[in-house]
Motif scaffolding. Structure first.
Motif, PDB file in Angstrom:
ATOM      1  N   VAL A 188       3.523   2.536  -5.764  1.00  0.00           N
ATOM      2  CA  VAL A 188       4.010   1.780  -4.466  1.00  0.00           C
ATOM      3  C   VAL A 188       4.979   2.756  -3.790  1.00  0.00           C
ATOM      4  N   GLU A 199       2.205 -13.359  -7.247  1.00  0.00           N
ATOM      5  CA  GLU A 199       3.400 -13.387  -6.626  1.00  0.00           C
ATOM      6  C   GLU A 199       3.640 -14.914  -6.265  1.00  0.00           C
ATOM      7  N   VAL A 241      10.045  -8.520  -5.856  1.00  0.00           N
ATOM      8  CA  VAL A 241       9.337  -7.469  -5.030  1.00  0.00           C
ATOM      9  C   VAL A 241      10.051  -7.047  -3.926  1.00  0.00           C
ATOM     10  N   GLU A 242      10.590  -8.086  -3.325  1.00  0.00           N
ATOM     11  CA  GLU A 242      11.207  -7.827  -1.919  1.00  0.00           C
ATOM     12  C   GLU A 242      12.388  -9.159  -1.683  1.00  0.00           C
ATOM     13  N   MET A 299       7.277 -11.329  -8.641  1.00  0.00           N
ATOM     14  CA  MET A 299       5.990 -10.993  -9.253  1.00  0.00           C
ATOM     15  C   MET A 299       6.121 -11.670 -10.475  1.00  0.00           C
ATOM     16  N   ASN A 331      -3.414  -6.326   4.562  1.00  0.00           N
ATOM     17  CA  ASN A 331      -2.498  -7.162   4.522  1.00  0.00           C
ATOM     18  C   ASN A 331      -2.305  -7.815   5.865  1.00  0.00           C
ATOM     19  N   VAL A 359       4.247  -0.856   3.175  1.00  0.00           N
ATOM     20  CA  VAL A 359       4.089  -0.857   2.024  1.00  0.00           C
ATOM     21  C   VAL A 359       2.728  -0.519   1.634  1.00  0.00           C
ATOM     22  N   GLU A 367       8.130   3.232  -5.838  1.00  0.00           N
ATOM     23  CA  GLU A 367       8.467   2.015  -6.692  1.00  0.00           C
ATOM     24  C   GLU A 367       7.380   1.799  -7.918  1.00  0.00           C
ATOM     25  N   GLU A 368       7.907   1.435  -9.101  1.00  0.00           N
ATOM     26  CA  GLU A 368       6.777   1.192  -9.987  1.00  0.00           C
ATOM     27  C   GLU A 368       6.114   0.026  -9.617  1.00  0.00           C
ATOM     28  N   PHE A 369       4.600  -0.031  -9.824  1.00  0.00           N
ATOM     29  CA  PHE A 369       3.809  -1.134  -9.642  1.00  0.00           C
ATOM     30  C   PHE A 369       4.098  -2.061 -10.373  1.00  0.00           C
ATOM     31  N   LEU A 370       4.113  -3.506 -10.199  1.00  0.00           N
ATOM     32  CA  LEU A 370       4.477  -4.640 -10.940  1.00  0.00           C
ATOM     33  C   LEU A 370       3.047  -5.407 -11.138  1.00  0.00           C
ATOM     34  N   LYS A 387      15.219  -1.748   2.284  1.00  0.00           N
ATOM     35  CA  LYS A 387      14.782  -2.015   0.827  1.00  0.00           C
ATOM     36  C   LYS A 387      15.660  -1.032  -0.094  1.00  0.00           C
ATOM     37  N   LYS A 440       7.158   2.718  -0.109  1.00  0.00           N
ATOM     38  CA  LYS A 440       7.738   1.782   0.749  1.00  0.00           C
ATOM     39  C   LYS A 440       8.481   2.518   1.664  1.00  0.00           C
ATOM     40  N   VAL A 456       0.308   0.330  -1.451  1.00  0.00           N
ATOM     41  CA  VAL A 456       0.125   0.293  -2.846  1.00  0.00           C
ATOM     42  C   VAL A 456      -1.175   1.412  -3.344  1.00  0.00           C
ATOM     43  N   LYS A 510      -1.926 -12.983   1.341  1.00  0.00           N
ATOM     44  CA  LYS A 510      -1.352 -11.919   2.276  1.00  0.00           C
ATOM     45  C   LYS A 510      -2.638 -11.404   2.883  1.00  0.00           C
TER      46      LYS A 510
HETATM   47  P1  AMP Z   1       6.938  -6.010   0.407  1.00  0.00           P
HETATM   48  O1  AMP Z   1       6.918  -5.866   2.038  1.00  0.00           O
HETATM   49  O2  AMP Z   1       7.792  -5.237  -0.289  1.00  0.00           O
HETATM   50  O3  AMP Z   1       6.814  -7.576  -0.003  1.00  0.00           O
HETATM   51  O4  AMP Z   1       5.485  -5.745   0.089  1.00  0.00           O
HETATM   52  C1  AMP Z   1       4.242  -6.167   0.451  1.00  0.00           C
HETATM   53  C2  AMP Z   1       3.322  -6.543  -0.502  1.00  0.00           C
HETATM   54  O5  AMP Z   1       3.097  -5.144  -1.417  1.00  0.00           O
HETATM   55  C3  AMP Z   1       3.901  -7.431  -1.675  1.00  0.00           C
HETATM   56  O6  AMP Z   1       3.778  -8.679  -1.215  1.00  0.00           O
HETATM   57  C4  AMP Z   1       3.141  -7.059  -2.891  1.00  0.00           C
HETATM   58  O7  AMP Z   1       1.515  -7.574  -2.538  1.00  0.00           O
HETATM   59  C5  AMP Z   1       2.915  -5.628  -2.627  1.00  0.00           C
HETATM   60  N1  AMP Z   1       3.898  -4.965  -3.328  1.00  0.00           N
HETATM   61  C6  AMP Z   1       5.115  -4.390  -2.982  1.00  0.00           C
HETATM   62  N2  AMP Z   1       5.905  -4.108  -3.808  1.00  0.00           N
HETATM   63  C7  AMP Z   1       4.953  -3.874  -5.031  1.00  0.00           C
HETATM   64  C8  AMP Z   1       4.927  -3.550  -6.351  1.00  0.00           C
HETATM   65  N3  AMP Z   1       6.268  -2.980  -6.887  1.00  0.00           N
HETATM   66  N4  AMP Z   1       4.093  -3.973  -7.352  1.00  0.00           N
HETATM   67  C9  AMP Z   1       2.861  -4.407  -7.057  1.00  0.00           C
HETATM   68  N5  AMP Z   1       2.759  -4.900  -5.814  1.00  0.00           N
HETATM   69  C10 AMP Z   1       3.799  -4.509  -4.649  1.00  0.00           C
END
Ligand code: AMP
Ligand code: GLY
Length: 432
Positions: A141, A192, A291-292, A273, A224, A153, A185-188, A103, A143, A155, A214
């Motif tokens: 967040v 999605e 987000v990823e 997002m 998740n 991850v 990481e900043e929460f968004l 990441k 990670k 939250v 998820k």
């Molecule tokens: P990722 O493995 O990075 O996709 O993260 C898994 C899940 O966590 C994502 O599908 C989002 O639902 C949540 N998530 C990850 N990063 C963020 C973020 N910066 N803000 C809000 N939700 C996040």
């Protein structure tokens, strides 16, 4: 074409199934596959992560193309090894797969390429990480940098949860080396969606949009999972957003990688997002943020997206893998698709395997497409062998028709402790 698909889940069944729908007939192999792929291809008893054995099989059997499904063999460099052996392989090289495998790397590429994403910092020291939390607000967040099977991850809604996540990763080593570096990481805010882009090192074609579910329970409750259902298209992505997604997210990443000597070919999957008007805006100033990234097809998104594709799918993958992608390679049908996962009781925690599955033929006769995720054959029966067991897809002229077709099909299926979400596509229905 003679094609080997690597993997054993619903995604790989859907890839093999879609290849089998091409007008031209292919000679299909899946390693290791499952009870579903055995019906349409020849299963090869080699696991997806046995890189050397797959390369050996390919050298002996000379497929025209190998399509790699899961991230683990990509991150381990399967595509590089196949290319060394002069075998065309669909999927990014090891360096490209770092877009998913690290990441931190993905953030570096996004930052260099000017791609909108949440503000983030990397830490290896727990006390420095905790001190930085004050710059982020809540939720925040946390990670793990590396691959952690979707569990890396957190939250965090409170400061205490954030500190606990930091300690789990950096002090208690709960995620092993994957959590030796972390990102804060900043929460968004927002909704999605999944964008699967077919990429040939230079050009990209966006596949139809999709959204997965998820959380394990209805109403997006509970832990998740890898994904409990999906539908395509995702109405949260409006047509006017697509040029931005392609020109400001996908292509800048592909170009930035190329500048660094990494020719990215395969699927570049952007988890985005979309922040609604009026909600708290991300620091990037953009309503659309990454987000990823993943280096492969999504699962279960693939089971909803691929049935919507027309044209010659094998040729499209081959063109991407050999640097000759054209816009005309992807033809999208008018159908809408919905996919519901049938899971084993206890998933995503511990669950039992080896339960007999009933009703598969009846589900198909009701017009649903049944993809196998975690199944195996045992004499004349089919048994469960995973947490996600089956992926049932309905196609229709409308989302309602697609969802009804999927549920009508899956209601014919049963196995001990089977469960599924009953609200797939609820966000799209709420939009009206
Ligand atoms: P990722 O493995 O990075 O996709 O993260 C898994 C899940 O966590 C994502 O599908 C989002 O639902 C949540 N998530 C990850 N990063 C963020 C973020 N910066 N803000 C809000 N939700 C996040
Ligand atoms: N469905 C999410 C993923 O494939 O990563």
């Amino acid at each position: 074409m003679k094609i080997l698909v690597v993997g054993s889940g619903g995604r790989e069944h859907a890839i093999a199934w879609r290849l089998a729908q091409d007008d031209v007939r292919h000679d299909l192999y899946v390693a290791p596959g499952n009870a579903g792929t055995a019906d349409i291809a020849q299963n090869i008893a080699i696991n997806a992560e046995e890189i050397e054995n797959i390369v050996m099989w390919a050298k002996e059997n000379k497929p025209d193309m190998v399509v790699v499904g899961p991230e683990a063999p990509l991150v381990k460099g399967l595509v590089d090894k196949l290319e060394e052996a002069q075998i065309v392989a669909f999927g990014p090289c090891q360096a490209g797969a770092r877009m998913e495998g690290s990441k931190r790397f993905a953030k570096e590429i996004m930052s260099a390429a000017g791609v909108p994403t949440g503000k983030a910092q990397v830490f290896t020291d727990a006390s420095l990480a905790k001190a930085a939390l004050k710059d982020y607000g809540l939720p925040v967040v946390i990670k793990a940098d590396g691959l952690a099977a979707g569990k890396g991850v957190i939250v965090a809604e409170t400061l205490a949860q954030a500190e606990e996540a930091i300690d789990d990763m950096l002090v208690a080593n709960k995620f092993g080396s994957a959590g030796a570096q972390i990102l804060i990481e900043e929460f968004l805010e927002g909704e999605e969606c999944s964008i699967l882009a077919l990429v040939d090192g230079e050009r990209a074609v966006l596949l139809p949009t999709s959204q997965d579910h998820k959380r394990v329970f209805d109403g997006d409750k509970g832990p998740n999972t890898g994904g409990m259902g999906a539908y395509s298209p995702a109405p949260v992505v409006t047509d006017d957003m697509l040029p931005f997604i392609k020109e400001k997210i996908i292509l800048p990443v592909v170009n930035e990688l190329k500048k660094r000597g990494i020719v990215y070919r395969g699927i570049l999957y952007a988890g985005l997002m979309i922040t609604p008007e009026g909600a708290r805006k991300a620091q990037s100033g953009s309503r659309i943020n990454v987000v990823e990234f993943n280096a492969r097809f999504g699962d279960p998104e693939t089971e909803a997206v691929l049935p919507r594709l027309g044209g010659n799918f094998a040729q499209a993958l081959y063109n991407a893998a050999t640097g000759k992608l054209a816009d005309s390679d992807i033809v999208v049908k008018n159908d809408v698709a919905a996919t519901v996962i049938l899971a084993s009781g206890g998933y995503p925690g511990s669950y039992e395997k080896g339960k007999e599955i009933f009703g598969l033929a009846e589900a198909a006769s009701r017009g649903a497409i049944v993809f196998h995720c975690g199944t195996k054959s045992h004499s004349s029966t089919i048994l469960t062998s995973g947490g996600r067991v089956l992926s049932v897809t309905g196609l229709g002229a409308t989302l309602r028709e697609a969802v009804d077709k999927a549920y009508s099909g899956l209601e014919a299926i049963s196995f001990d402790k089977m469960f599924y979400r009953r609200d797939i596509a609820h966000r799209a229905f709420k939009r009206g």
